[in-house]
Write a protein that holds these residues in place. Structure first.
Motif, PDB file in Angstrom:
ATOM      1  N   ARG A 268       0.815  -1.214   0.000  1.00  0.00           N
ATOM      2  CA  ARG A 268       0.000   0.000   0.000  1.00  0.00           C
ATOM      3  C   ARG A 268       0.852   1.269   0.000  1.00  0.00           C
ATOM      4  NH1 ARG A 268      -3.032  -3.929   2.068  1.00  0.00           N
ATOM      5  NH2 ARG A 268      -5.289  -3.882   1.726  1.00  0.00           N
ATOM      6  N   LEU A 269       1.950   1.246   0.743  1.00  0.00           N
ATOM      7  CA  LEU A 269       2.839   2.406   0.729  1.00  0.00           C
ATOM      8  C   LEU A 269       3.404   2.639  -0.670  1.00  0.00           C
ATOM      9  CD1 LEU A 269       4.909   2.250   4.045  1.00  0.00           C
ATOM     10  CD2 LEU A 269       3.451   4.116   3.269  1.00  0.00           C
ATOM     11  N   ILE A 270       3.854   1.569  -1.311  1.00  0.00           N
ATOM     12  CA  ILE A 270       4.433   1.706  -2.644  1.00  0.00           C
ATOM     13  C   ILE A 270       3.365   2.137  -3.649  1.00  0.00           C
ATOM     14  CG2 ILE A 270       5.557   0.441  -4.526  1.00  0.00           C
ATOM     15  CD1 ILE A 270       6.919  -1.288  -2.418  1.00  0.00           C
ATOM     16  N   GLU A 271       2.151   1.594  -3.526  1.00  0.00           N
ATOM     17  CA  GLU A 271       1.075   1.991  -4.426  1.00  0.00           C
ATOM     18  C   GLU A 271       0.779   3.480  -4.305  1.00  0.00           C
ATOM     19  OE1 GLU A 271      -2.268  -0.423  -3.509  1.00  0.00           O
ATOM     20  OE2 GLU A 271      -1.635  -2.097  -4.776  1.00  0.00           O
ATOM     21  N   LEU A 272       0.738   3.983  -3.080  1.00  0.00           N
ATOM     22  CA  LEU A 272       0.448   5.402  -2.882  1.00  0.00           C
ATOM     23  C   LEU A 272       1.544   6.264  -3.505  1.00  0.00           C
ATOM     24  CD1 LEU A 272      -1.336   7.587  -1.625  1.00  0.00           C
ATOM     25  CD2 LEU A 272       0.033   7.392   0.461  1.00  0.00           C
ATOM     26  N   LEU A 273       2.792   5.889  -3.305  1.00  0.00           N
ATOM     27  CA  LEU A 273       3.885   6.656  -3.891  1.00  0.00           C
ATOM     28  C   LEU A 273       3.812   6.624  -5.420  1.00  0.00           C
ATOM     29  CD1 LEU A 273       6.832   5.613  -1.541  1.00  0.00           C
ATOM     30  CD2 LEU A 273       5.733   7.856  -1.671  1.00  0.00           C
ATOM     31  N   GLN A 274       3.447   5.470  -5.995  1.00  0.00           N
ATOM     32  CA  GLN A 274       3.305   5.389  -7.448  1.00  0.00           C
ATOM     33  C   GLN A 274       2.207   6.319  -7.940  1.00  0.00           C
ATOM     34  OE1 GLN A 274       3.348   0.840  -7.479  1.00  0.00           O
ATOM     35  NE2 GLN A 274       4.162   1.309  -9.497  1.00  0.00           N
ATOM     36  N   ARG A 275       1.088   6.390  -7.196  1.00  0.00           N
ATOM     37  CA  ARG A 275       0.006   7.276  -7.602  1.00  0.00           C
ATOM     38  C   ARG A 275       0.400   8.745  -7.480  1.00  0.00           C
ATOM     39  NH1 ARG A 275      -5.331   5.116  -7.858  1.00  0.00           N
ATOM     40  NH2 ARG A 275      -6.009   7.292  -8.068  1.00  0.00           N
ATOM     41  N   MET A 276       1.210   9.064  -6.474  1.00  0.00           N
ATOM     42  CA  MET A 276       1.548  10.461  -6.199  1.00  0.00           C
ATOM     43  C   MET A 276       2.638  11.002  -7.127  1.00  0.00           C
ATOM     44  SD  MET A 276       1.415  10.486  -2.031  1.00  0.00           S
ATOM     45  CE  MET A 276       1.881  12.219  -1.922  1.00  0.00           C
ATOM     46  N   VAL A 277       3.704  10.227  -7.339  1.00  0.00           N
ATOM     47  CA  VAL A 277       4.842  10.757  -8.105  1.00  0.00           C
ATOM     48  C   VAL A 277       5.205   9.892  -9.301  1.00  0.00           C
ATOM     49  CG1 VAL A 277       5.818  11.884  -6.074  1.00  0.00           C
ATOM     50  CG2 VAL A 277       6.555   9.575  -6.654  1.00  0.00           C
ATOM     51  N   GLY A 278       4.448   8.822  -9.555  1.00  0.00           N
ATOM     52  CA  GLY A 278       4.805   7.890 -10.617  1.00  0.00           C
ATOM     53  C   GLY A 278       4.693   8.467 -12.014  1.00  0.00           C
ATOM     54  N   ARG A 279       3.903   9.555 -12.189  1.00  0.00           N
ATOM     55  CA  ARG A 279       3.710  10.107 -13.528  1.00  0.00           C
ATOM     56  C   ARG A 279       4.752  11.168 -13.895  1.00  0.00           C
ATOM     57  NH1 ARG A 279      -1.085   8.381 -15.544  1.00  0.00           N
ATOM     58  NH2 ARG A 279      -2.578   7.549 -14.048  1.00  0.00           N
ATOM     59  N   MET A 280       5.575  11.557 -12.953  1.00  0.00           N
ATOM     60  CA  MET A 280       6.586  12.562 -13.265  1.00  0.00           C
ATOM     61  C   MET A 280       7.748  11.929 -14.030  1.00  0.00           C
ATOM     62  SD  MET A 280       8.251  13.069  -9.482  1.00  0.00           S
ATOM     63  CE  MET A 280       9.439  14.283 -10.020  1.00  0.00           C
ATOM     64  N   ARG A 281       8.614  12.760 -14.562  1.00  0.00           N
ATOM     65  CA  ARG A 281       9.783  12.264 -15.287  1.00  0.00           C
ATOM     66  C   ARG A 281      10.643  11.420 -14.343  1.00  0.00           C
ATOM     67  NH1 ARG A 281      12.703  13.930 -19.854  1.00  0.00           N
ATOM     68  NH2 ARG A 281      14.932  13.506 -19.735  1.00  0.00           N
ATOM     69  N   GLY A 282      10.998  10.215 -14.791  1.00  0.00           N
ATOM     70  CA  GLY A 282      11.774   9.328 -13.923  1.00  0.00           C
ATOM     71  C   GLY A 282      11.015   8.890 -12.694  1.00  0.00           C
TER      72      GLY A 282
END
Length: 618
Positions: A268-282
């Motif tokens: 769940r922690l990793i999923e939240l981080l992916q949703r929050m910053v996963g769309r930025m460059r790198g």
């Protein structure tokens, strides 16, 4: 990581399976009992004002027993870390014989520990601890665990061809006989014990003998050469190395890491981080760094953090068409960055062996880790690509569910920091309540922690902590032998003289170099146990803040631990990511170079590590 003397599984594994399961169960039950004792002691003291005088003694004894049974299970599975870089390059025949030597030495060392632990238990029968408990309760479980270790090591050795074993036994007996005869006939011409210890350690390590047993062998060479030192001294020093309430935080924080994975906190922690910053460059690389920051603030075990993060994000990197070698390299560098994020196990170990405030070390490590994390994130964004933001990599699901999971998980971090600052409990007691939190709150919120998963988490934690603490125990025995030889005194005098003539900057650079090299050839904890007590007093004598210096040592050790070609941590990351180490060498050297630049800034700008401890009164 290399499992020394661990041939392919065969029929012998089937016959040993019930005994291995029994060893697992004992280690896990002792760890669970330890948890109950520590939590019960804190509650009795806090709620009823009735301290339990015997709790520390019982907790330490349980930890010693759990550690040796856990280490025995690790031997049975061939999980003991060792250096395989050199042995792997030998021809097939030579490699088989070298592995056979490692297998025989493992049996001899384990049997020697078991025999002398039982002797020590019998010798201390009738004696009591400060709280009145029988003293032999510490040594007899240690001997039983070492006996299991001997049986498992013997099983592994006996699965080798009989001819190989006979050749190795004859060779080992011949070497022992030569030195015994030499010592009896012409003792004055014997090589110095220190030289033989160093030679034995290097040869054993390069030959693939696991780290803990290589360290133990080095100490035993001195004891065997000295007619006045009984074998029980070796067992006593090994027990003394882990018979400390502070070190109990290690298995508890490792257990927290396994529980997070079992109850769904990690995902769940990793999923939240992916949703929050996963769309930025790198973005995927940024998620990896931030995930290591968060996980290191909870579990304290670097390899547990690497496993939790790598198991999710390295496959994601493959799906996004990124180079998995690059992803594993960043994972390894992020683990180095996280070495000083509380409640890092190596900070606890250094605080214990160098007599430093663990809370102060935790505070001192925050800004340095933030600096290194910022550097890694900056590079990830600067050189990142859009490949990491493919739609299928962004997890589906409501943000509310993810935020609930994140808040529950972050509550664990808050509890750890509040506990240290308030003084409500020690590091060990806080780690015990962190386990309770992960079990009760995690299970109640996520409802994913079954009884079977809970038992498996205790078993894995006992085995992993047994690996670490066996190395700690062996390193303590070696450190004691080095003290007998006055190595700390000689090293201290040499470093002080050098610094007086060239300045403290040279001492700092030499210390960094020593820890990088020794962190590479040793498991991190062993390097800190041996060199921490040697270097920290010298640094204090030269006017260097010990908390600042401790952070520098831990980061330098971390660089060595994950540096090719010998770094055991890098091998572990490659195994988790299913990537050959050759594919990670170039990218990891770039990342470690960046971390090294940050380390130099931290080393020569002390306020980066002394600011927070002073602000919080350490």
């Amino acid at each position: 990581m290399h499992a020394a003397a661990a041939p392919a599984l065969g029929p012998g594994r089937v016959t040993m399976a019930p005994l291995v399961a029994f060893s697992d169960a004992i280690a896990a039950v002792l760890l669970a009992a330890d948890l109950v004792v520590v939590i019960g002691s804190v509650l009795a003291r806090s709620l009823f004002g009735a301290p339990v005088e015997w709790s520390d003694d019982v907790a330490r004894g349980l930890m010693v027993g759990s550690s040796f049974f856990g280490a025995a299970s690790a031997v049975a599975r061939g999980e003991n870390p060792g250096v395989e870089f050199f042995a792997a390059r030998l021809g097939t025949g030579a490699r088989r014989r070298v592995d056979a030597v490692a297998a025989v030495l493992t049996v001899l060392i384990a049997a020697y520990v078991a025999l002398n632990a039982f002797k020590l238990g019998w010798m201390t029968a009738g004696q009591t601890t400060g709280s009145g408990l029988p003293l032999e309760w510490t040594f007899l479980p240690m001997g039983a665990g070492a006996l299991f270790m001997t049986v498992f090591a013997l099983d592994l050795a006996c699965r080798r061809p009989l001819r190989e074993l006979v050749e190795v036994l004859v060779a080992v007996a011949a070497v022992g006989g030569v030195f015994a005869a030499w010592s009896a006939v012409s003792p004055d011409t014997m090589p110095p014990a220190g030289l033989l210890m160093g030679l034995g350690f290097v040869v054993a390590l390069l030959g693939g003998l696991s780290i803990g047993f290589s360290i133990a062998l080095s100490a035993l060479i001195y004891i065997w050469l000295d007619d006045y030192l009984p074998g029980v001294i070796f067992a006593q020093q090994m027990a003394r190395g882990i018979d400390n309430f502070v070190l109990l935080a290690i298995p508890f924080f490792i257990l927290v890491g396994y529980l997070m994975e079992a109850n769904g906190m990690s995902v769940r922690l990793i999923e939240l981080l992916q949703r929050m910053v996963g769309r930025m460059r790198g973005g995927l690389n940024v998620v990896m760094v931030l995930s290591m920051v968060l996980f290191s603030g909870i579990s304290g075990s670097k390899m547990a953090d690497v496993a939790a993060v790598g198991a999710v994000l390295v496959p994601a990197a493959r799906r996004s068409k990124q180079d998995p070698g690059q992803a594993v390299a960043l994972l390894a560098a992020s683990a180095v960055m996280a070495e000083t994020i509380p409640p890092c196990i190596n900070l606890i170990i250094l605080g214990f062996v160098a007599n430093l405030s663990i809370g102060g070390l935790f505070m001192a490590g925050l800004i340095p880790s933030a600096l290194m994390a910022a550097a890694l994130i900056g590079v990830s964004v600067l050189f990142g690509t859009k490949a990491a933001i493919a739609a299928d990599l962004i997890p589906e699901g409501g943000m509310r569910r993810m935020w609930i999971g994140a808040i529950v998980s972050l509550g664990l971090i808050a509890m750890i920091f509040i506990g240290f600052k308030s003084g409500f409990a020690t590091a060990t007691e806080i780690s015990a309540f962190a386990v309770l939190y992960a079990i009760v709150v995690g299970a109640a919120v996520f409802r994913e922690l079954s009884w079977r998963a809970l038992a498996r988490s205790f078993m894995h934690a006992a085995t992993r902590s047994g690996l670490v603490l066996f190395i700690v125990a062996a390193a303590q025995a070696l450190a004691w032998v080095l003290t007998l030889q006055q190595v700390p005194h000689a090293l201290g005098d040499a470093m002080v003289a050098l610094s007086q003539s060239s300045g403290t900057w040279l001492f700092m650079l030499l210390s960094i170099g020593i820890l990088i090299v020794m962190g590479s050839v040793l498991e991190g904890a062993a390097a800190l146990i041996i060199f921490g007590p040697l270097l920290v007093p010298v640094a204090t004598q030269l006017g260097i803040d010990p908390l600042h210096f401790g952070v520098v040592l831990v980061i330098a050790m971390g660089i060595g631990l994950f540096a090719p070609p010998l770094g055991l941590g890098l091998y572990g990351a490659c195994l988790i990511g299913h990537v050959p180490i050759e594919r990670t060498v170039r990218p990891v050297m770039g990342y470690l170079g960046l971390i090294f630049v940050c380390l130099l800034l931290i080393a020569f700008i002390p306020v980066l590590s002394t600011g927070l401890p002073r602000l919080f009164g350490y």
